[in-house]
Scaffold this motif. Structure first.
Motif, PDB file in Angstrom:
ATOM      1  N   VAL A 198       0.820  -1.216   0.000  1.00 50.23           N
ATOM      2  CA  VAL A 198       0.000   0.000   0.000  1.00 50.23           C
ATOM      3  C   VAL A 198       0.854   1.265   0.000  1.00 50.23           C
ATOM      4  O   VAL A 198       0.566   2.230  -0.729  1.00 50.23           O
ATOM      5  N   GLY A 199       1.913   1.290   0.805  1.00 49.43           N
ATOM      6  CA  GLY A 199       2.734   2.487   0.916  1.00 49.43           C
ATOM      7  C   GLY A 199       3.488   2.845  -0.342  1.00 49.43           C
ATOM      8  O   GLY A 199       4.007   3.961  -0.459  1.00 49.43           O
ATOM      9  N   ASN A 200       3.562   1.923  -1.301  1.00 52.35           N
ATOM     10  CA  ASN A 200       4.270   2.194  -2.548  1.00 52.35           C
ATOM     11  C   ASN A 200       3.338   2.651  -3.663  1.00 52.35           C
ATOM     12  O   ASN A 200       3.721   2.637  -4.839  1.00 52.35           O
ATOM     13  N   LEU A 201       2.118   3.045  -3.301  1.00 47.16           N
ATOM     14  CA  LEU A 201       1.199   3.684  -4.242  1.00 47.16           C
ATOM     15  C   LEU A 201       0.835   5.054  -3.688  1.00 47.16           C
ATOM     16  O   LEU A 201       0.860   5.276  -2.477  1.00 47.16           O
ATOM     17  N   GLY A 202       0.486   5.975  -4.580  1.00 48.28           N
ATOM     18  CA  GLY A 202       0.101   7.305  -4.125  1.00 48.28           C
ATOM     19  C   GLY A 202       0.136   8.303  -5.260  1.00 48.28           C
ATOM     20  O   GLY A 202       0.454   7.959  -6.411  1.00 48.28           O
ATOM     21  N   PRO A 203      -0.182   9.571  -4.976  1.00 50.72           N
ATOM     22  CA  PRO A 203      -0.154  10.603  -6.016  1.00 50.72           C
ATOM     23  C   PRO A 203       1.270  10.874  -6.494  1.00 50.72           C
ATOM     24  O   PRO A 203       2.185  11.019  -5.675  1.00 50.72           O
ATOM     25  N   VAL A 204       1.449  10.943  -7.798  1.00 52.39           N
ATOM     26  CA  VAL A 204       2.707  11.371  -8.392  1.00 52.39           C
ATOM     27  C   VAL A 204       2.386  12.374  -9.494  1.00 52.39           C
ATOM     28  O   VAL A 204       1.331  12.298 -10.131  1.00 52.39           O
ATOM     29  N   ALA A 205       3.298  13.294  -9.717  1.00 50.98           N
ATOM     30  CA  ALA A 205       3.088  14.346 -10.709  1.00 50.98           C
ATOM     31  C   ALA A 205       4.057  14.183 -11.862  1.00 50.98           C
ATOM     32  O   ALA A 205       5.168  13.663 -11.700  1.00 50.98           O
ATOM     33  N   ASP A 206       3.638  14.648 -13.047  1.00 48.32           N
ATOM     34  CA  ASP A 206       4.571  14.713 -14.161  1.00 48.32           C
ATOM     35  C   ASP A 206       5.211  16.105 -14.183  1.00 48.32           C
ATOM     36  O   ASP A 206       4.987  16.928 -13.280  1.00 48.32           O
ATOM     37  N   TYR A 207       5.995  16.375 -15.222  1.00 49.94           N
ATOM     38  CA  TYR A 207       6.712  17.644 -15.263  1.00 49.94           C
ATOM     39  C   TYR A 207       5.794  18.843 -15.500  1.00 49.94           C
ATOM     40  O   TYR A 207       6.205  19.983 -15.333  1.00 49.94           O
ATOM     41  N   LYS A 208       4.538  18.594 -15.878  1.00 55.30           N
ATOM     42  CA  LYS A 208       3.583  19.687 -16.016  1.00 55.30           C
ATOM     43  C   LYS A 208       2.687  19.786 -14.784  1.00 55.30           C
ATOM     44  O   LYS A 208       1.661  20.452 -14.803  1.00 55.30           O
ATOM     45  N   GLU A 209       3.091  19.060 -13.718  1.00 57.63           N
ATOM     46  CA  GLU A 209       2.415  19.061 -12.425  1.00 57.63           C
ATOM     47  C   GLU A 209       0.993  18.497 -12.506  1.00 57.63           C
ATOM     48  O   GLU A 209       0.131  18.826 -11.690  1.00 57.63           O
ATOM     49  N   ARG A 210       0.749  17.634 -13.484  1.00 56.75           N
ATOM     50  CA  ARG A 210      -0.508  16.885 -13.552  1.00 56.75           C
ATOM     51  C   ARG A 210      -0.350  15.646 -12.687  1.00 56.75           C
ATOM     52  O   ARG A 210       0.650  14.933 -12.783  1.00 56.75           O
ATOM     53  N   VAL A 211      -1.341  15.387 -11.857  1.00 61.63           N
ATOM     54  CA  VAL A 211      -1.205  14.377 -10.797  1.00 61.63           C
ATOM     55  C   VAL A 211      -2.119  13.193 -11.064  1.00 61.63           C
ATOM     56  O   VAL A 211      -3.247  13.348 -11.543  1.00 61.63           O
ATOM     57  N   ALA A 212      -1.631  11.995 -10.748  1.00 57.42           N
ATOM     58  CA  ALA A 212      -2.438  10.780 -10.822  1.00 57.42           C
ATOM     59  C   ALA A 212      -1.942   9.816  -9.757  1.00 57.42           C
ATOM     60  O   ALA A 212      -0.799   9.921  -9.276  1.00 57.42           O
TER      61      ALA A 212
END
Length: 409
Positions: free
Chosen positions: A59-73
């Motif tokens: 579980v701890g290895n999933l979460g929000p990450v952003a690309d270089y345009k600061e779009r988050v998934a």
């Protein structure tokens, strides 16, 4: 102050104490043992199509990450163990992690069955191609939505204060950041003169590709359970000069041999840092494109810029009502990461394999249920032994010290 020659022993003690905090913390810190136990368990696991897998999908290895345009998934955020392997291993690892959280929350055993059913349901939904943006938002639990909302509001000052308790462009030495050797500092300064590093750091949308990049400060980074036996550095870099200068935080982590078993026919980079970056770009494109493989002090190193939007998913207060939608959603995240690498024929065959071995009493594959239940018992026993060996002596020492202070007072 921790001296470089004392790092290994200090890290070992820190890891042992951290893993003793809870059974779930122990599960997250015992990747090597997980695969050793899995190898000695039932040999009837399905062999899914060989794709890049996380290899440490808790579980701890999933979460929000952003690309270089600061779009988050929401994506997989730690790829140290990534290999081309059996996707069933990620499902078992994530199922075990969620089940250990449920046990730690003292939820009824039937909740674990519901967790695995929903985990597979979300995974299959993603494999079928029905986990697009609209469906993903509809399935997103409130806890994930709140985490994502918090993520998109974060800025550089939040990251700096969280990591350093200061917004100054420096890496303050202390509990988490330790002094470098002269050789390490010189090697880091040289690294930041390399073209590949400059291209990565200046790739953010608001930065100029022609900006100068220079190292401002750096330290050895004691982070998580994974620092033991490897190089890990936090580096503060400046982009540009004068009033228009900006700063970023760089994470440099040594790439080491993965514990996760790889498919025998798989062709993967022999360089461990390049393996991690290649796997990251397949599984978590937003994160993978912010990473580069390099070398430092003759070690394979993964370099990535940390973004303020990157957050760790922490599930501290799991309830029966929250467990099922969370499992379904995370199953979908992993299913999307696996499925985008498969052609239609492989996806169809893998979905048929997942549908086998179900009974009227459990809408999840029997191999997944049997693996998670066996591993829960094995991890519980190993966790208690770990506490006896590493936590009990520490608490006895603390109790004795407290008694002495009380008598002295």
């Amino acid at each position: 102050m921790t001296r470089p020659e004392d790092r290994a022993e200090r890290l070992r003690k820190i890891r042992n104490v951290k893993m003793a905090k809870s059974a779930h913390a122990y599960v997250g810190g015992s990747t090597v043992k997980f695969y050793e136990w899995l190898e000695s368990g039932p040999g009837d696991l399905p062999q899914g199509p060989p794709v890049w897998i996380c290899g440490d999908c808790h579980v701890g290895n999933l979460g929000p990450v952003a690309d270089y345009k600061e779009r988050v998934a929401i994506q997989i955020r730690d790829l140290d163990q990534t290999v081309i392997g059996n996707p069933a291993h990620d499902l078992i690892r994530l199922g075990l992690s969620l089940a250990s959280v449920a046990r730690g929350a003292d939820l009824p055993g039937v909740v674990t069955a519901h967790i695995l059913e929903n985990l597979v349901a979300g995974y299959e939904l993603a494999l079928a191609g029905n986990f697009d943006d609209d469906r993903e938002k509809a399935l997103m639990p409130g806890s994930i939505r709140n985490l994502l909302d918090r993520s998109v509001r974060r800025r550089w000052r939040h990251l700096a204060w969280e990591r350093f308790e200061t917004v100054k462009p420096e890496v303050p030495l202390g509990k988490r950041f330790w002094a470098l050797t002269d050789a390490e500092r010189a090697a880091l300064h040289a690294l930041f003169q390399e073209e590949a590093v400059r291209d990565l750091v200046t790739g953010l949308q608001s930065r100029d590709r022609g900006d100068v990049v220079r190292l401002v400060d750096a330290a050895y980074w004691r982070k998580g359970c994974s620092s033991l036996g490897r190089l890990r550095f936090a580096a503060m870099a400046q982009i540009g000069d004068g009033k228009g200068a900006s700063f970023c935080l760089i994470d440099l982590k040594e790439g080491v041999t993965a514990a996760a078993p790889r498919s025998p026919e798989a062709s993967m980079p022999r360089d461990n840092a390049l393996r991690v970056v290649t796997g990251a770009r397949a599984l978590s494109p937003k994160l993978g494109r912010r990473m580069v493989a390099t070398r430092l002090l003759d070690k394979a190193m993964v370099l990535r810029e940390l973004m303020p939007q990157d957050l760790k998913l922490e599930v501290d207060r799991l309830t029966s009502a929250k467990a099922k939608p969370l499992a379904a959603y995370l199953g979908g995240v992993v299913g999307s990461a696996h499925g985008r690498q498969m052609d239609p024929q492989d996806r169809s065959a893998w979905m048929k394999d997942l549908a086998r071995g179900r009974s009227a009493r459990l809408d999840a594959p029997s191999w997944l249920w049997a693996s998670v239940v066996d591993l829960l018992g094995i991890h519980e026993r190993a966790y208690l032994e770990h506490c006896r060996l590493h936590a009990l002596p520490r608490f006895r020492t603390e109790d004795a010290t407290a008694c002495e202070l009380k008598r002295a007072g």
